[in-house]
Structure formats: C-alpha cells, structure tokens
Design a protein around this motif. Sequence first.
Motif, mmCIF file in Angstrom:
data_model
loop_
_atom_site.group_PDB
_atom_site.id
_atom_site.type_symbol
_atom_site.label_atom_id
_atom_site.label_comp_id
_atom_site.label_asym_id
_atom_site.label_seq_id
_atom_site.Cartn_x
_atom_site.Cartn_y
_atom_site.Cartn_z
ATOM 1 N N GLY A 91 -18.221 16.390 -0.511
ATOM 2 C CA GLY A 91 -19.011 15.186 -0.749
ATOM 3 C C GLY A 91 -18.821 14.553 -2.110
ATOM 4 N N ALA A 92 -17.729 14.875 -2.803
ATOM 5 C CA ALA A 92 -17.543 14.364 -4.160
ATOM 6 C C ALA A 92 -16.987 12.948 -4.185
ATOM 7 C CB ALA A 92 -16.607 15.284 -4.938
ATOM 8 N N ALA A 93 -16.416 12.488 -3.064
ATOM 9 C CA ALA A 93 -15.784 11.172 -3.058
ATOM 10 C C ALA A 93 -15.919 10.527 -1.687
ATOM 11 C CB ALA A 93 -14.308 11.292 -3.427
ATOM 12 N N LEU A 94 -15.980 9.200 -1.694
ATOM 13 C CA LEU A 94 -15.942 8.410 -0.476
ATOM 14 C C LEU A 94 -14.556 7.791 -0.364
ATOM 15 C CD1 LEU A 94 -19.400 6.587 -0.681
ATOM 16 C CD2 LEU A 94 -18.797 8.538 0.766
ATOM 17 N N LEU A 95 -13.970 7.878 0.826
ATOM 18 C CA LEU A 95 -12.577 7.480 1.010
ATOM 19 C C LEU A 95 -12.464 6.405 2.079
ATOM 20 C CD1 LEU A 95 -9.647 8.144 0.181
ATOM 21 C CD2 LEU A 95 -9.607 9.814 2.033
ATOM 22 N N LYS A 96 -11.610 5.397 1.825
ATOM 23 C CA LYS A 96 -11.398 4.330 2.792
ATOM 24 C C LYS A 96 -9.941 3.896 2.773
ATOM 25 C CE LYS A 96 -13.229 1.195 5.654
ATOM 26 N NZ LYS A 96 -14.021 1.558 6.855
ATOM 27 N N HIS A 97 -9.326 3.810 3.983
ATOM 28 C CA HIS A 97 -7.962 3.307 4.119
ATOM 29 C C HIS A 97 -8.001 1.932 4.785
ATOM 30 C CE1 HIS A 97 -7.307 7.689 3.827
ATOM 31 N NE2 HIS A 97 -6.099 7.395 3.382
ATOM 32 N N GLN A 98 -7.377 0.958 4.169
ATOM 33 C CA GLN A 98 -7.200 -0.355 4.791
ATOM 34 C C GLN A 98 -5.721 -0.538 5.077
ATOM 35 O OE1 GLN A 98 -8.918 -3.444 2.350
ATOM 36 N NE2 GLN A 98 -10.945 -3.192 3.258
ATOM 37 N N LEU A 99 -5.382 -0.584 6.368
ATOM 38 C CA LEU A 99 -3.987 -0.674 6.772
ATOM 39 C C LEU A 99 -3.658 -2.079 7.257
ATOM 40 C CD1 LEU A 99 -4.965 2.459 7.607
ATOM 41 C CD2 LEU A 99 -2.558 2.562 8.197
ATOM 42 N N GLY A 100 -2.429 -2.517 6.939
ATOM 43 C CA GLY A 100 -1.949 -3.799 7.419
ATOM 44 C C GLY A 100 -1.334 -3.678 8.800
#
Length: 226
Positions: A91-100
């Motif tokens: 729970g130390a980080a929030l992660l998000k991938h935005q792909l084209g």
Amino acid sequence: MKSLAIALVALAAAFAAPAAMRADSLREGTDSMTAKSEIAELVNNWGFWRDRERWPELASTFHPGGTISISWYDGPHEGFVEASKMIAAGGAALLKHQLGVPSIRIEGARAVSEVNVVIMVRSSAPFGMVDTTSHARFVDMLEKRDGAWKIRKRVAVYEKDRIDPVDTTALPASLFEGLDAFPAELRFLAASMKRGGIELSKTVVLDRSAEMKALYGEADAWLAGQ
C-alpha cells in the motif's frame, strides 16, 4: 460451336480468377483486422488488470514461459505477478498505466506490438506526497497458440520522467541530490524506487540506446520466424 464454347469457358475463367483473388484478399484483410483488434484488446487489458490488481487475469495475458522486462523486474511473468502482488499489498504507492493505441505488425501466428504508455505513481516522501510520471513504450512479441493471442515477451523502453508535489507547493532541494546516479530517462522513477527499497533493473532499456536497437532487431527477427 465448339470453338465458341471454348472461348466462353476461357472468358469465364478470366473473370473468375480476379474475383477469387479479390475474395482471398478480402478474407486476409478481415483476418488481419480481427487479429489486430484482439491484440489491441489484450494490450489494453494488461494495463487495466494490473492497475485493478486482478492478478489471475493479468497472468492470463502471457503464454506459459512468457517474460517481462521493466524498470524493476526482468524475468518470468509469473514472478512479475507475484512481486506486483507484494507491492500492492504494501500500500505504499498508487499505480496507473495510460496506454495509447498500439502499432501492430502480424506475420502468420506471430506479431509485434508497440504502444506508448504513461506510468503514474503516487507515493509518500518525508516531505509529503509526490507524483512520478514516466513516459515509455511497451514492445511486445506475441504469438497465437490454441486460437489465442498472448504475450511471449514484453520489454519497456523508457523515454523521460518527472516528479511533482501533491500536497506541498514545491519540492525540497534535497530531492534532487544524487539523481546523477540514475539514467536521465527515468531518474525520478529510479530514485523513488530506491527510497522504497526497490533497485533499478540492470537490464532496463532506455530510448535511443544500443539495447533498444538490439530489441528492435530481435522483434524483427521474431516476426520473420527466426
């Protein structure tokens, strides 16, 4: 009459051949578009399932024996999924991938996909929350087995990154100390990882590097069936 019949048969054959060729071409085009649609959905699902922590579905995007090489991991995809579970559980980080939209090349049961990705990580630092944003590309070598397209090998190529404060007006000068120890293409990401106890992979691929050129050569050879 016999010569007329022969001429008519020849004429019919002359018209039939192009029609058959057009039908074959249309069928090949449809098959190619279907395959590209399936691959594009797979690439998009990888990011969605990783961010939503849907681990069985994430694992299903790879063939058995599939591998992945990114900033902090290089090895079998099973190990990547398990390590991702541990990171998420912390729970130390929030992660998000935005792909084209991926660029896809297909030869038979093999394909190469390349897609732009923005990787956003929100994490805590001694002075407050920060957002680290990395721009990269995923280069995938894919294969169709048992009727399904899946990833055989994925490699991330890193281009640039930045860091921004979330709950403060500015970043402290101390944050920029020691950044020269990391590659310019992902120095903020690497420094953030190190603060969290994660070392930068020794096999990380940087944009415009010799390793990137070798990766593209490998992808071309894979597509050619070598």
